[in-house]
Motif scaffolding. Structure first.
Motif, PDB file in Angstrom:
ATOM      1  N   PRO A  17       0.716  -1.244  -0.078  1.00 20.89           N
ATOM      2  CA  PRO A  17       0.060  -0.001   0.198  1.00 20.89           C
ATOM      3  C   PRO A  17       0.768   1.535   0.065  1.00 20.89           C
ATOM      4  O   PRO A  17       0.374   2.491  -0.781  1.00 20.89           O
ATOM      5  CB  PRO A  17      -0.754  -0.265   1.353  1.00 20.89           C
ATOM      6  CG  PRO A  17      -1.128  -1.610   1.410  1.00 20.89           C
ATOM      7  CD  PRO A  17       0.309  -2.132   0.902  1.00 20.89           C
ATOM      8  N   LEU A  18       1.795   1.401   0.837  1.00 22.17           N
ATOM      9  CA  LEU A  18       2.629   2.559   0.711  1.00 22.17           C
ATOM     10  C   LEU A  18       3.340   3.154  -0.667  1.00 22.17           C
ATOM     11  O   LEU A  18       3.444   4.103  -0.961  1.00 22.17           O
ATOM     12  CB  LEU A  18       4.047   2.502   1.484  1.00 22.17           C
ATOM     13  CG  LEU A  18       4.894   3.543   1.731  1.00 22.17           C
ATOM     14  CD1 LEU A  18       4.530   4.687   2.493  1.00 22.17           C
ATOM     15  CD2 LEU A  18       6.323   2.956   2.369  1.00 22.17           C
ATOM     16  N   LEU A  19       3.279   2.034  -1.439  1.00 26.55           N
ATOM     17  CA  LEU A  19       4.094   2.177  -2.674  1.00 26.55           C
ATOM     18  C   LEU A  19       2.836   2.132  -3.998  1.00 26.55           C
ATOM     19  O   LEU A  19       3.324   2.336  -5.054  1.00 26.55           O
ATOM     20  CB  LEU A  19       4.918   1.062  -3.224  1.00 26.55           C
ATOM     21  CG  LEU A  19       6.129   1.157  -2.081  1.00 26.55           C
ATOM     22  CD1 LEU A  19       7.048   0.016  -2.299  1.00 26.55           C
ATOM     23  CD2 LEU A  19       7.035   2.607  -2.234  1.00 26.55           C
ATOM     24  N   PHE A  20       1.772   1.986  -3.564  1.00 30.69           N
ATOM     25  CA  PHE A  20       0.563   2.151  -4.481  1.00 30.69           C
ATOM     26  C   PHE A  20       0.701   3.476  -5.425  1.00 30.69           C
ATOM     27  O   PHE A  20       0.265   3.317  -6.717  1.00 30.69           O
ATOM     28  CB  PHE A  20      -1.075   1.779  -3.894  1.00 30.69           C
ATOM     29  CG  PHE A  20      -1.428   0.475  -3.740  1.00 30.69           C
ATOM     30  CD1 PHE A  20      -0.418  -0.708  -3.594  1.00 30.69           C
ATOM     31  CD2 PHE A  20      -2.414   0.097  -4.154  1.00 30.69           C
ATOM     32  CE1 PHE A  20      -1.020  -1.920  -3.653  1.00 30.69           C
ATOM     33  CE2 PHE A  20      -2.893  -1.104  -4.078  1.00 30.69           C
ATOM     34  CZ  PHE A  20      -2.134  -2.184  -3.662  1.00 30.69           C
ATOM     35  N   PRO A  21       0.601   4.525  -4.775  1.00 32.90           N
ATOM     36  CA  PRO A  21       0.868   5.798  -5.567  1.00 32.90           C
ATOM     37  C   PRO A  21       1.707   5.870  -6.586  1.00 32.90           C
ATOM     38  O   PRO A  21       1.660   6.508  -7.451  1.00 32.90           O
ATOM     39  CB  PRO A  21       0.954   6.812  -4.499  1.00 32.90           C
ATOM     40  CG  PRO A  21       0.322   6.272  -3.226  1.00 32.90           C
ATOM     41  CD  PRO A  21       0.872   5.039  -3.409  1.00 32.90           C
ATOM     42  N   SER A  22       3.023   5.203  -6.294  1.00 33.31           N
ATOM     43  CA  SER A  22       4.076   5.167  -7.491  1.00 33.31           C
ATOM     44  C   SER A  22       4.035   3.946  -8.269  1.00 33.31           C
ATOM     45  O   SER A  22       4.872   3.948  -9.251  1.00 33.31           O
ATOM     46  CB  SER A  22       5.607   5.457  -6.547  1.00 33.31           C
ATOM     47  OG  SER A  22       5.693   4.469  -5.778  1.00 33.31           O
ATOM     48  N   GLY A  23       3.254   2.947  -7.942  1.00 32.92           N
ATOM     49  CA  GLY A  23       3.314   1.672  -8.826  1.00 32.92           C
ATOM     50  C   GLY A  23       2.989   1.830 -10.112  1.00 32.92           C
ATOM     51  O   GLY A  23       1.916   2.850 -10.313  1.00 32.92           O
ATOM     52  N   THR A  24       3.298   1.184 -11.201  1.00 36.58           N
ATOM     53  CA  THR A  24       2.790   1.214 -12.414  1.00 36.58           C
ATOM     54  C   THR A  24       1.387   0.487 -12.384  1.00 36.58           C
ATOM     55  O   THR A  24       1.082  -0.391 -11.715  1.00 36.58           O
ATOM     56  CB  THR A  24       3.790   0.514 -13.302  1.00 36.58           C
ATOM     57  OG1 THR A  24       3.960  -0.891 -13.091  1.00 36.58           O
ATOM     58  CG2 THR A  24       5.050   1.149 -13.182  1.00 36.58           C
ATOM     59  N   ASP A  25       0.802   0.638 -13.423  1.00 31.15           N
ATOM     60  CA  ASP A  25      -0.355   0.193 -13.699  1.00 31.15           C
ATOM     61  C   ASP A  25      -0.166  -1.531 -13.867  1.00 31.15           C
ATOM     62  O   ASP A  25      -1.110  -2.175 -13.350  1.00 31.15           O
ATOM     63  CB  ASP A  25      -1.191   0.411 -15.001  1.00 31.15           C
ATOM     64  CG  ASP A  25      -1.774   2.093 -15.019  1.00 31.15           C
ATOM     65  OD1 ASP A  25      -1.873   2.401 -13.492  1.00 31.15           O
ATOM     66  OD2 ASP A  25      -1.973   2.957 -15.756  1.00 31.15           O
ATOM     67  N   GLU A  84      11.097  -0.902  -7.187  1.00 29.15           N
ATOM     68  CA  GLU A  84      10.954   0.405  -8.339  1.00 29.15           C
ATOM     69  C   GLU A  84       9.252   0.049  -8.519  1.00 29.15           C
ATOM     70  O   GLU A  84       8.792  -0.904  -8.235  1.00 29.15           O
ATOM     71  CB  GLU A  84      11.685  -0.523  -9.344  1.00 29.15           C
ATOM     72  CG  GLU A  84      13.240  -0.439  -9.234  1.00 29.15           C
ATOM     73  CD  GLU A  84      13.961   0.877  -9.182  1.00 29.15           C
ATOM     74  OE1 GLU A  84      13.227   2.007  -9.539  1.00 29.15           O
ATOM     75  OE2 GLU A  84      15.073   1.090  -8.762  1.00 29.15           O
ATOM     76  N   PRO A  85       8.757   1.024  -9.419  1.00 27.50           N
ATOM     77  CA  PRO A  85       7.698   1.192  -9.582  1.00 27.50           C
ATOM     78  C   PRO A  85       7.059  -0.096 -10.302  1.00 27.50           C
ATOM     79  O   PRO A  85       5.975  -0.521  -9.926  1.00 27.50           O
ATOM     80  CB  PRO A  85       7.273   2.301 -10.250  1.00 27.50           C
ATOM     81  CG  PRO A  85       8.494   3.361  -9.858  1.00 27.50           C
ATOM     82  CD  PRO A  85       9.711   2.240  -9.766  1.00 27.50           C
ATOM     83  N   ASP A  86       7.852  -0.518 -11.169  1.00 24.31           N
ATOM     84  CA  ASP A  86       7.205  -1.714 -11.687  1.00 24.31           C
ATOM     85  C   ASP A  86       7.668  -3.137 -10.946  1.00 24.31           C
ATOM     86  O   ASP A  86       8.562  -3.661 -11.364  1.00 24.31           O
ATOM     87  CB  ASP A  86       7.903  -2.035 -13.247  1.00 24.31           C
ATOM     88  CG  ASP A  86       7.180  -2.721 -14.292  1.00 24.31           C
ATOM     89  OD1 ASP A  86       5.771  -2.885 -13.895  1.00 24.31           O
ATOM     90  OD2 ASP A  86       7.483  -3.037 -15.313  1.00 24.31           O
ATOM     91  N   ASN A  87       6.844  -3.314 -10.238  1.00 28.39           N
ATOM     92  CA  ASN A  87       7.101  -4.503  -9.073  1.00 28.39           C
ATOM     93  C   ASN A  87       6.106  -5.600  -9.417  1.00 28.39           C
ATOM     94  O   ASN A  87       4.864  -5.479  -8.675  1.00 28.39           O
ATOM     95  CB  ASN A  87       7.341  -3.998  -7.632  1.00 28.39           C
ATOM     96  CG  ASN A  87       7.448  -5.064  -6.772  1.00 28.39           C
ATOM     97  OD1 ASN A  87       8.088  -6.146  -7.026  1.00 28.39           O
ATOM     98  ND2 ASN A  87       7.158  -4.688  -5.432  1.00 28.39           N
ATOM     99  N   LEU A  88       6.309  -6.416 -10.322  1.00 31.39           N
ATOM    100  CA  LEU A  88       5.348  -7.448 -10.658  1.00 31.39           C
ATOM    101  C   LEU A  88       5.063  -8.433  -9.637  1.00 31.39           C
ATOM    102  O   LEU A  88       5.955  -8.694  -8.840  1.00 31.39           O
ATOM    103  CB  LEU A  88       5.546  -8.092 -12.009  1.00 31.39           C
ATOM    104  CG  LEU A  88       5.833  -7.065 -13.229  1.00 31.39           C
ATOM    105  CD1 LEU A  88       6.082  -8.291 -14.402  1.00 31.39           C
ATOM    106  CD2 LEU A  88       4.570  -6.477 -13.322  1.00 31.39           C
ATOM    107  N   ALA A  89       3.993  -8.711  -9.376  1.00 29.36           N
ATOM    108  CA  ALA A  89       3.410 -10.084  -8.315  1.00 29.36           C
ATOM    109  C   ALA A  89       4.054 -11.155  -8.571  1.00 29.36           C
ATOM    110  O   ALA A  89       3.674 -11.855  -9.822  1.00 29.36           O
ATOM    111  CB  ALA A  89       1.772  -9.854  -8.286  1.00 29.36           C
TER     112      ALA A  89
END
Length: 302
Positions: free
Chosen positions: A129-137, A270-275
């Motif tokens: 959640p902390l990184l949701f604002p900066s995470g890629t779609d 990094e913003p592109d952090n795939l599950a």
């Protein structure tokens, strides 16, 4: 077997490590609600005790209740930092083992994911959640797809350090420092026949080398089905340079093995952090054309 989420399910956001303000998770709450989920925020979010999200007893209680409550269908850790290992040995996983649910996180949460893996249960290494604002779609959608049991297939471009080949096995891994930290504890992990993935942030190059030496000496690099190298962000060096880049360090310690290795995979700080599904059977294909990683998300092989 973990049941995929359905619209209307309740998920909990808790903080097992570093402190975090409630305002920092508001966008994540909104996104999760847009996915059709009901969100409950634990008392650790907003709590402060030194650098921690409340004292150990509070963080333990919040995690324990989220694990035990049948109405909570997934646990999403708010952020990393440091602190999860301080409470891990006090957690009772018995009810969780009877009714498994998704646990999501990365970085410091790697220790919790490793412990869950040792119980034979899957978990999700993914954006918090902390990184949701900066995470890629793409990162956010990958988390949604895994949570709801949709198929996920990743394609990544080629990298000059890649070693071609095909490997199949359970995915396991996470933050290199935490994988090193849990070695020899109840949360330790085995790697034989598995696909290991590694990432890290804000480490000195000599310490990356030291941790890779440890993994090698512990036999954790020897019998892998494959190796995935994610983001190694904000690496640091001493005034007297170490003399190798982080990828050169890793390549040196894995050069004597024959399994496929891919570099630059989008996982980590990094913003592109795939599950990635820890404990899920996966197939890794590395060639001159790029990298394919696929698994059957409804298999729940742990």
């Amino acid at each position: 077997m973990i049941t995929p989420l359905q619209p209307g399910d309740k998920v909990a956001i808790i903080a097992t490590a570093r402190k975090i303000d409630r305002e920092a998770v508001e966008q994540a709450i909104q996104v999760l609600q847009e996915w059709g989920l009901e969100v409950e925020v634990g008392p650790t979010v907003g709590a402060k005790y030194g650098v921690f999200a409340g004292h150990d007893a509070l963080r333990l209680q919040d995690l324990q209740q989220a694990l035990d409550r049948p109405d909570i269908k997934a646990i999403i850790c708010a952020r990393g930092g440091y602190g999860t290992t301080r409470i891990l040995d006090q957690v009772d996983f018995s009810r969780f083992q009877q009714q498994p649910k998704w646990v999501v996180g990365f970085s410091d949460i790697t220790s919790l994911l490793c412990h869950i893996h040792s119980l034979g249960i899957e978990s999700i290494h993914g954006i918090m959640p902390l990184l949701f604002p900066s995470g890629t779609d793409k990162a956010l959608d990958s988390l949604r797809r895994v949570l709801f049991g949709e198929e996920v297939y990743y394609e990544v471009g080629p990298h000059p350090f890649n070693r071609s080949g095909t490997g199949q096995g359970q995915l396991i891994g996470g933050n290199l420092a935490l994988l090193h930290n849990v070695s020899g504890t109840r949360s330790d992990f085995t790697t034989k026949g598995k696909i290991l993935f590694l990432e890290d942030v804000d480490e000195y190059l000599y310490n990356i080398d030291r941790m890779m030496v440890h993994l090698s000496r512990a036999g954790k690099l020897r019998d892998l089905a494959g190796l995935i190298i994610g983001h190694f962000s904000d690496m640091k060096d001493n005034a007297d340079p170490f003399g190798k880049t982080v990828y050169e360090i890793i390549a040196e310690h894995t050069a004597k093995y024959n399994y496929p290795v891919c570099y630059g995979f989008p996982t980590g700080h990094e913003p592109d952090n795939l599950a990635l599904v820890c404990g899920r059977e996966a197939k890794l294909e590395v060639s001159e054309l790029g990298v394919n990683l696929a698994y059957t998300l409804n298999s729940n092989k742990a």
